[in-house]
Design a protein around this motif. Structure first.
Motif, mmCIF file in Angstrom:
data_model
loop_
_atom_site.group_PDB
_atom_site.id
_atom_site.type_symbol
_atom_site.label_atom_id
_atom_site.label_comp_id
_atom_site.label_asym_id
_atom_site.label_seq_id
_atom_site.Cartn_x
_atom_site.Cartn_y
_atom_site.Cartn_z
ATOM 1 N N ALA A 212 -13.557 -10.406 -16.447
ATOM 2 C CA ALA A 212 -13.326 -8.953 -16.481
ATOM 3 C C ALA A 212 -13.714 -8.328 -15.140
ATOM 4 C CB ALA A 212 -14.118 -8.317 -17.617
ATOM 5 N N TYR A 213 -14.821 -8.767 -14.578
ATOM 6 C CA TYR A 213 -15.270 -8.255 -13.286
ATOM 7 C C TYR A 213 -14.246 -8.570 -12.188
ATOM 8 C CZ TYR A 213 -18.062 -7.865 -9.021
ATOM 9 O OH TYR A 213 -18.504 -7.549 -7.766
ATOM 10 N N LEU A 214 -13.780 -9.816 -12.167
ATOM 11 C CA LEU A 214 -12.798 -10.219 -11.161
ATOM 12 C C LEU A 214 -11.486 -9.460 -11.322
ATOM 13 C CD1 LEU A 214 -13.409 -14.076 -11.011
ATOM 14 C CD2 LEU A 214 -14.029 -12.370 -9.305
ATOM 15 N N ILE A 215 -11.059 -9.272 -12.564
ATOM 16 C CA ILE A 215 -9.824 -8.517 -12.814
ATOM 17 C C ILE A 215 -9.988 -7.083 -12.327
ATOM 18 C CG2 ILE A 215 -8.408 -7.534 -14.665
ATOM 19 C CD1 ILE A 215 -8.809 -10.241 -16.158
ATOM 20 N N ASN A 216 -11.134 -6.464 -12.623
ATOM 21 C CA ASN A 216 -11.390 -5.093 -12.166
ATOM 22 C C ASN A 216 -11.403 -5.005 -10.642
ATOM 23 O OD1 ASN A 216 -11.493 -3.975 -14.718
ATOM 24 N ND2 ASN A 216 -13.701 -4.176 -14.889
ATOM 25 N N GLN A 217 -12.029 -5.990 -10.004
ATOM 26 C CA GLN A 217 -12.075 -6.001 -8.543
ATOM 27 C C GLN A 217 -10.679 -6.121 -7.953
ATOM 28 O OE1 GLN A 217 -14.795 -9.082 -7.171
ATOM 29 N NE2 GLN A 217 -15.966 -7.490 -6.145
ATOM 30 N N GLU A 218 -9.889 -7.030 -8.493
ATOM 31 C CA GLU A 218 -8.526 -7.230 -7.992
ATOM 32 C C GLU A 218 -7.676 -5.993 -8.224
ATOM 33 O OE1 GLU A 218 -7.314 -9.770 -6.134
ATOM 34 O OE2 GLU A 218 -9.384 -10.468 -6.111
ATOM 35 N N ALA A 219 -7.835 -5.364 -9.383
ATOM 36 C CA ALA A 219 -7.070 -4.148 -9.685
ATOM 37 C C ALA A 219 -7.468 -3.025 -8.725
ATOM 38 C CB ALA A 219 -7.292 -3.723 -11.134
ATOM 39 N N SER A 220 -8.764 -2.893 -8.460
ATOM 40 C CA SER A 220 -9.234 -1.867 -7.527
ATOM 41 C C SER A 220 -8.684 -2.128 -6.123
ATOM 42 C CB SER A 220 -10.757 -1.837 -7.481
ATOM 43 O OG SER A 220 -11.277 -1.405 -8.711
ATOM 44 N N ALA A 221 -8.726 -3.380 -5.703
ATOM 45 C CA ALA A 221 -8.213 -3.731 -4.374
ATOM 46 C C ALA A 221 -6.713 -3.444 -4.288
ATOM 47 C CB ALA A 221 -8.486 -5.199 -4.067
ATOM 48 N N VAL B 161 -2.149 0.022 -2.446
ATOM 49 C CA VAL B 161 -1.031 0.903 -2.785
ATOM 50 C C VAL B 161 -1.300 2.316 -2.276
ATOM 51 C CG1 VAL B 161 0.178 1.997 -4.714
ATOM 52 C CG2 VAL B 161 -0.250 -0.453 -4.756
ATOM 53 N N LYS B 162 -2.527 2.807 -2.480
ATOM 54 C CA LYS B 162 -2.871 4.156 -2.024
ATOM 55 C C LYS B 162 -2.739 4.258 -0.505
ATOM 56 C CE LYS B 162 -6.205 7.788 -2.792
ATOM 57 N NZ LYS B 162 -7.358 8.215 -3.536
ATOM 58 N N GLN C 192 -0.810 2.457 1.423
ATOM 59 C CA GLN C 192 0.612 2.431 1.765
ATOM 60 C C GLN C 192 1.270 3.780 1.496
ATOM 61 O OE1 GLN C 192 1.935 -0.923 -0.570
ATOM 62 N NE2 GLN C 192 1.580 -2.378 1.090
ATOM 63 N N VAL C 193 0.908 4.410 0.392
ATOM 64 C CA VAL C 193 1.462 5.729 0.066
ATOM 65 C C VAL C 193 1.026 6.748 1.127
ATOM 66 C CG1 VAL C 193 1.309 7.657 -1.578
ATOM 67 C CG2 VAL C 193 1.721 5.339 -2.411
ATOM 68 N N LEU C 194 -0.258 6.721 1.485
ATOM 69 C CA LEU C 194 -0.753 7.654 2.500
ATOM 70 C C LEU C 194 -0.085 7.426 3.858
ATOM 71 C CD1 LEU C 194 -4.562 7.813 1.628
ATOM 72 C CD2 LEU C 194 -2.860 9.605 1.290
ATOM 73 N N ASN C 195 0.118 6.158 4.212
ATOM 74 C CA ASN C 195 0.809 5.851 5.471
ATOM 75 C C ASN C 195 2.247 6.353 5.442
ATOM 76 O OD1 ASN C 195 -1.425 4.690 6.681
ATOM 77 N ND2 ASN C 195 -0.871 2.613 6.104
ATOM 78 N N ALA C 196 2.913 6.170 4.302
ATOM 79 C CA ALA C 196 4.291 6.655 4.168
ATOM 80 C C ALA C 196 4.320 8.178 4.244
ATOM 81 C CB ALA C 196 4.898 6.169 2.853
ATOM 82 N N GLN C 197 3.358 8.833 3.608
ATOM 83 C CA GLN C 197 3.298 10.290 3.657
ATOM 84 C C GLN C 197 3.037 10.769 5.080
ATOM 85 O OE1 GLN C 197 0.285 11.241 0.734
ATOM 86 N NE2 GLN C 197 1.780 11.347 -0.929
ATOM 87 N N LYS C 198 2.132 10.090 5.788
ATOM 88 C CA LYS C 198 1.840 10.475 7.172
ATOM 89 C C LYS C 198 3.082 10.307 8.035
ATOM 90 C CE LYS C 198 -1.150 9.622 11.133
ATOM 91 N NZ LYS C 198 -0.145 10.098 12.031
#
Length: 192
Positions: A56-65, A70-71, A73-79
């Protein structure tokens, strides 16, 4: 009693004692096995719980990463998009009709004359002739001369005669001020 009867009785008593010891040994073995199985089940349960927690910890870490990537990449695209809008805005102002630029340059020169009485005016090459015309026609700007062309999309940069003071009234400066104050609004319009 005969010797044989005593021997048989001793044998019988020995056999009973052996059986009792064996029975007691089997009971001890069963008790030890039961305890071992209980301990093994506890260890197995703890190991399973630990494995589930780790997973569960590893899954949470991977999901956060992944969310961070993604965030970013979105910010770079917005910039990138905002930079394109900024460049397009600056180009659009530069592409306005000559009458607009003449009127804007006249107003900017009058505004600059309130702060610097005599100076050198720098404009882009396109506007050099227009500024020379304005300076020649406007008596309050007689203390100004046209300097070297500047790499600006429009507007003026005025420098005092002694070079101690410089005023930047270029279109880029005005757009930067508007951009800074309106960036949040622009982002909300573009990205919501």
């Amino acid at each position: 009693m005969g010797l044989e009867a005593v021997v048989n009785e001793i044998r019988e008593k020995g056999r009973r004692e052996v059986e009792a010891i064996r029975a007691e040994g089997r009971a001890d073995v069963e008790e030890i096995l039961k305890d071992a199985q209980a301990r093994a089940a506890g260890i197995k349960s703890s190991a399973n719980e630990e494995a589930e927690r780790t997973a569960a910890y590893l899954i949470n870490q991977e999901a956060s990463a992944a969310n961070l990537v993604v965030k970013r990449q979105v910010l770079n695209a917005q910039k990138t998009l905002l930079d394109q809008v900024y460049s397009a805005s600056l180009a659009a102002v530069g592409d306005l009709p000559a009458e607009f630029h003449e009127k804007a340059l006249t107003e900017l020169l009058k505004r600059a004359a309130k702060e610097i009485k005599k100076g050198v005016v720098h404009v882009n090459e396109r506007d050099t002739a227009v500024v020379e015309k304005i300076l020649g026609q406007t008596k309050s700007l007689s203390g100004y001369s046209v300097g070297k062309p500047a790499a600006i999309p429009g507007g003026i940069i005025v420098e005092s005669i002694d070079g101690a003071l410089q005023i930047d009234y270029s279109y880029r400066t005005f757009l930067d001020e508007i951009w800074e104050s309106g960036l949040k609004d622009a982002s909300e319009i573009l990205f919501t």
